[in-house]
Motif scaffolding. Structure first.
Motif, short mmCIF file in Angstrom:
data_model
loop_
_atom_site.label_atom_id
_atom_site.label_comp_id
_atom_site.label_asym_id
_atom_site.label_seq_id
_atom_site.Cartn_x
_atom_site.Cartn_y
_atom_site.Cartn_z
N LEU A 1 -5.50 4.71 -0.82
CA LEU A 1 -5.37 3.41 -1.49
C LEU A 1 -6.70 2.68 -1.61
N GLY A 2 -7.55 2.75 -0.61
CA GLY A 2 -8.82 2.04 -0.65
C GLY A 2 -9.82 2.59 -1.65
N MET A 3 -9.61 3.82 -2.13
CA MET A 3 -10.57 4.45 -3.04
C MET A 3 -10.07 4.55 -4.48
N LYS A 4 -8.87 4.06 -4.75
CA LYS A 4 -8.35 4.14 -6.12
C LYS A 4 -9.20 3.30 -7.05
N PHE A 5 -9.45 3.80 -8.25
CA PHE A 5 -10.35 3.14 -9.17
C PHE A 5 -9.70 2.72 -10.48
N THR A 6 -8.44 3.03 -10.68
CA THR A 6 -7.75 2.65 -11.90
C THR A 6 -6.29 2.31 -11.57
N SER A 7 -5.59 1.74 -12.51
CA SER A 7 -4.20 1.33 -12.27
C SER A 7 -3.29 2.56 -12.26
N GLU A 8 -2.12 2.37 -11.66
CA GLU A 8 -1.11 3.42 -11.61
C GLU A 8 0.14 2.92 -12.31
N THR A 9 0.76 3.80 -13.08
CA THR A 9 1.92 3.42 -13.87
C THR A 9 3.08 4.36 -13.55
N TYR A 10 4.24 3.77 -13.34
CA TYR A 10 5.46 4.54 -13.09
C TYR A 10 6.49 4.15 -14.14
N VAL A 11 7.31 5.14 -14.55
CA VAL A 11 8.29 4.95 -15.61
C VAL A 11 9.67 5.32 -15.07
N ALA A 12 10.67 4.51 -15.38
CA ALA A 12 12.06 4.81 -15.04
C ALA A 12 12.76 5.31 -16.30
N ILE A 13 13.29 6.53 -16.22
CA ILE A 13 13.94 7.17 -17.37
C ILE A 13 15.41 7.40 -17.03
N GLU A 14 16.26 6.97 -17.95
CA GLU A 14 17.70 7.16 -17.78
C GLU A 14 18.27 7.63 -19.11
N ASN A 15 18.97 8.74 -19.11
CA ASN A 15 19.53 9.35 -20.33
C ASN A 15 18.46 9.57 -21.40
N LYS A 16 17.31 10.06 -20.98
CA LYS A 16 16.18 10.38 -21.85
C LYS A 16 15.64 9.17 -22.60
N LYS A 17 15.87 7.97 -22.07
CA LYS A 17 15.32 6.75 -22.63
C LYS A 17 14.56 6.00 -21.54
N VAL A 18 13.45 5.41 -21.91
CA VAL A 18 12.66 4.64 -20.96
C VAL A 18 13.37 3.31 -20.74
N LYS A 19 13.70 3.02 -19.48
CA LYS A 19 14.39 1.79 -19.14
C LYS A 19 13.49 0.77 -18.46
N GLY A 20 12.38 1.23 -17.90
CA GLY A 20 11.48 0.31 -17.23
C GLY A 20 10.13 0.93 -16.95
N ILE A 21 9.10 0.09 -16.91
CA ILE A 21 7.74 0.52 -16.62
C ILE A 21 7.14 -0.48 -15.65
N ILE A 22 6.42 0.03 -14.65
CA ILE A 22 5.74 -0.82 -13.69
C ILE A 22 4.29 -0.35 -13.59
N VAL A 23 3.36 -1.29 -13.62
CA VAL A 23 1.94 -0.99 -13.54
C VAL A 23 1.39 -1.66 -12.28
N LEU A 24 0.71 -0.88 -11.46
CA LEU A 24 0.14 -1.36 -10.19
C LEU A 24 -1.38 -1.34 -10.27
N GLU A 25 -2.00 -2.36 -9.69
CA GLU A 25 -3.45 -2.43 -9.62
C GLU A 25 -3.86 -2.77 -8.19
N LYS A 26 -5.05 -2.33 -7.81
CA LYS A 26 -5.58 -2.62 -6.49
C LYS A 26 -6.04 -4.07 -6.47
#
Length: 108
Positions: free
Chosen positions: A45-70
Motif C-alpha cells: 500500500l505504501g508504494m502504490k503510485f496510481t489509483s485502483e479500480t474495481y467493477v461489480a458485474i451482475e448478469n454481464k452488466k456493470v452495476k457499480g464502479i469504485i475508484v481508490l486512491e492513496k
C-alpha cells in the motif's frame, strides 16, 4: 450477488454502457495499461503510485464502479475517490465498499 473484479480484467463487452456515465474524464482516470495496473496491484500500500479500480458485474452488466486512491501525506491510508452505481443498485454499492474494506484491512 455481483462479481467484483479489477477493472482491467473485466470483459470489454460489459463496458459498452459506461460511456454515458461521466464522459471522457471518467475513462481517462480509470483506463490504465495492463502492465502498469498489474505492477501497481502487487505493490504494498505504501508504494502504490496510481489509483485502483474495481467493477461489480451482475448478469454481464456493470452495476457499480469504485475508484481508490492513496491518501496524500499518509502512505497507510486509502480513500474512495469515485463511486458509480447503476439505478437501484444500493446493495451492489454496499458490497463494493465491504469488499474494499475487507481487502485493505487484511493487508494491515
Amino acid at each position: 450477488m455481483a462479481i467484483i473484479k479489477r477493472f482491467t480484467f473485466c470483459e470489454k463487452s460489459s463496458l459498452k454502457d459506461l460511456v454515458s456515465i461521466d464522459g471522457n474524464d471518467f475513462f481517462a482516470t480509470i483506463f490504465q495499461p495492463l502492465l502498469i495496473d498489474f505492477i501497481n496491484s502487487v505493490l504494498p500500500l505504501g508504494m502504490k503510485f496510481t489509483s485502483e479500480t474495481y467493477v461489480a458485474i451482475e448478469n454481464k452488466k456493470v452495476k457499480g464502479i469504485i475508484v481508490l486512491e492513496k491518501e496524500k501525506g499518509n502512505f497507510r491510508k486509502i480513500k474512495i475517490s469515485k463511486l458509480f452505481l447503476d439505478k437501484d443498485s444500493l446493495l451492489v454499492g454496499e458490497q463494493l465498499i465491504n469488499y474494499v474494506v475487507s481487502k485493505y484491512c487484511a493487508t494491515g
